[in-house]
Design an enzyme around this catalytic site. Sequence first.
Site, PDB file in Angstrom:
ATOM      1  N   HIS A 270       0.828  -1.212   0.000  1.00 13.90           N
ATOM      2  CA  HIS A 270       0.000   0.000   0.000  1.00 13.90           C
ATOM      3  C   HIS A 270       0.860   1.259   0.000  1.00 13.90           C
ATOM      4  O   HIS A 270       0.931   1.987   0.980  1.00 13.90           O
ATOM      5  CB  HIS A 270      -0.974  -0.028   1.181  1.00 13.90           C
ATOM      6  CG  HIS A 270      -2.060  -1.039   1.008  1.00 13.90           C
ATOM      7  ND1 HIS A 270      -2.064  -2.255   1.648  1.00 13.90           N
ATOM      8  CD2 HIS A 270      -3.163  -1.025   0.217  1.00 13.90           C
ATOM      9  CE1 HIS A 270      -3.138  -2.938   1.273  1.00 13.90           C
ATOM     10  NE2 HIS A 270      -3.819  -2.217   0.409  1.00 13.90           N
ATOM     11  N   PHE A 272       2.783   4.515  -2.758  1.00 14.82           N
ATOM     12  CA  PHE A 272       2.392   5.462  -3.813  1.00 14.82           C
ATOM     13  C   PHE A 272       2.274   4.780  -5.187  1.00 14.82           C
ATOM     14  O   PHE A 272       1.457   5.176  -6.010  1.00 14.82           O
ATOM     15  CB  PHE A 272       3.392   6.620  -3.867  1.00 14.82           C
ATOM     16  CG  PHE A 272       3.043   7.648  -4.905  1.00 14.82           C
ATOM     17  CD1 PHE A 272       1.866   8.392  -4.814  1.00 14.82           C
ATOM     18  CD2 PHE A 272       3.878   7.877  -5.987  1.00 14.82           C
ATOM     19  CE1 PHE A 272       1.531   9.334  -5.774  1.00 14.82           C
ATOM     20  CE2 PHE A 272       3.558   8.819  -6.956  1.00 14.82           C
ATOM     21  CZ  PHE A 272       2.379   9.552  -6.847  1.00 14.82           C
ATOM     22  N   HIS A 310      -7.228   7.132  -2.435  1.00 19.91           N
ATOM     23  CA  HIS A 310      -7.971   6.069  -1.762  1.00 19.91           C
ATOM     24  C   HIS A 310      -7.214   5.292  -0.677  1.00 19.91           C
ATOM     25  O   HIS A 310      -7.840   4.666   0.161  1.00 19.91           O
ATOM     26  CB  HIS A 310      -8.549   5.087  -2.792  1.00 19.91           C
ATOM     27  CG  HIS A 310      -7.596   3.987  -3.146  1.00 19.91           C
ATOM     28  ND1 HIS A 310      -6.522   4.174  -3.965  1.00 19.91           N
ATOM     29  CD2 HIS A 310      -7.540   2.696  -2.728  1.00 19.91           C
ATOM     30  CE1 HIS A 310      -5.857   3.036  -4.065  1.00 19.91           C
ATOM     31  NE2 HIS A 310      -6.463   2.123  -3.319  1.00 19.91           N
ATOM     32  N   ALA A 471      -2.941 -18.184  -2.881  1.00 18.34           N
ATOM     33  CA  ALA A 471      -3.393 -16.843  -2.520  1.00 18.34           C
ATOM     34  C   ALA A 471      -4.225 -16.235  -3.643  1.00 18.34           C
ATOM     35  O   ALA A 471      -5.197 -15.525  -3.392  1.00 18.34           O
ATOM     36  CB  ALA A 471      -2.197 -15.945  -2.221  1.00 18.34           C
TER      37      ALA A 471
HETATM   38 ZN   LIG Z   1      -5.912   0.220  -2.545  1.00 23.63          ZN
END
Ligand SMILES: [Zn+2]
Length: 526
Positions: A270, A272, A310, A471
């Site tokens: 998570h 940039f 977001h 996964a």
């Molecule tokens: Zn995201």
Amino acid sequence: MGNGSSLDSSKTIYLSIAGKTEKIVLSRLCGSRDIHDLIAQAAGVSRYSEITLRDSDGALIPISPSMAKNLPSSPYEVTTTTPSLANAGDGEAFKQVLSQVTEQFTQSPNMDMLRVFKVDEMKLDLTNRINVLERRLELEGLKAVEIEKCRRDISDIKYQILNSQKKVIDFNNMRPMYYTGYYSALSDERKISLKRDVPLYPKYTLSQETVNYLKQPTFDIWDWEPNEMLSLLEHMYHELGLVTEFNINPITLKRWLLCVQENYRNNPFHNFRHCFCVTQMMYGMIHLCKLWEKMSREDLGVLLTSCICHDLDHPGYNNTYQINARTELAIRYNDISPLENHHCAVAFKILSNPECNIFANTDKEVYKRIRAAMTLLILASDMARHGEIMDCFKAKIELGFDYQDKEYLETLKMVLIKCCDISNEVRPMEVSDPWVDCLLEEYFNQSDREKMEGLPVAPFMDREKVTKPTAQIGFIKFVLIPMFETVAQLFPIIDKTMVEPLRIARDRYEHMKETSVPNTSAKKDE
Ligand SMILES: [Zn+2]
């Protein structure tokens, strides 16, 4: 009468303290406790010490106003015991006071005056003792808090050590040197603002090839440095006509993008670059689906800006961790999408700086609409709401999708941001593959920490249980393909451009799973 005589005059008592003779003079108003304290003072010990007096024959002498006078040649031997910190000590001291009070009231003194003095003395003494006990209880309470803090510090240090032993990949390498205004949005005291007035990241001239490529889901997002990603995002705002639509000052757009970039953390996943990926996929979908035919420029601006914002200040641990570990974020947002609420709050905190507010030139009503729409979209990115949002979207498709209806459009926009957020597997294998490692790295960080902190661990995050194909297969089959197929009902081009790559990815992982030797049998063979 002994009591009577003690009132008449002062009395001298001789004490032997550690081989030295000391003299104390008792006034007629001295009570037992005063005498006790006086002896303690002479002995140089705390008034809460226990004191015993013995005469030359070794007989115990009670400490009281009626104690017998003595001579310097035969002083009372003083022994002292320091009070223990254990609660038993306090109980003992308290019992002692109580028994003294009882004694005081069962003996009937001959003179009222004496009784008044005694009661006042006892009251004062009790008050003092209770104060001491209360203070000690407070200190014990503080100690418990300190111990809890120490535990947390130790856990943090352990965690830091654990992390330093691992290889930590910085996916947001090379932050611009001229920008130093790092802001951790977790502390409200610091304001988000830029240190430098005009950001000066180099102006990249984008080739026509790059500009066209940028509109494709096949765009290689790993090819670009952070500064280049900023230029590409900037280009999207110009190219979609958003700079004109919102009358954005081009310098404000640059400042805002820099500030956003600074407020993404260096998480394995998570970070940039993830923000860039999601935004680029949205930009791609806007072009593939020709969304400007279905919605307003303002809607397109909301879609792109929501993608950029977001995951702002994502800490690298998901909502489940936030809630189970009872973090500041979980407390602040009452366990309701703590992360998404936070991303959104940071987004609007950035926009609250006039120099970073790309919507500064819109009128109040437009800003209000943009804010409401962005909040809706960012909060919709919580995967815990996946089922709810998809059900709502499917119901609207079945009724016949009405692009004129505000609610229909809102649902579509929510689904679009969800698609882009989890769209890595839509990309070519060379592009998507490293993201799986990044995601697992972030998951393993979390599960390691959860194990250390004694919190529940999700099996899909557990390094003992997860492999790359396991996964991805379930996620592609049961989340991604159904979602993109639903969107393809409205925009048929999605089937060829996005669903098809997902089917290829699914088959590839299934092949990978079949050919890889399961961990357990490998261990057995050894
Ligand atoms: Zn995201």
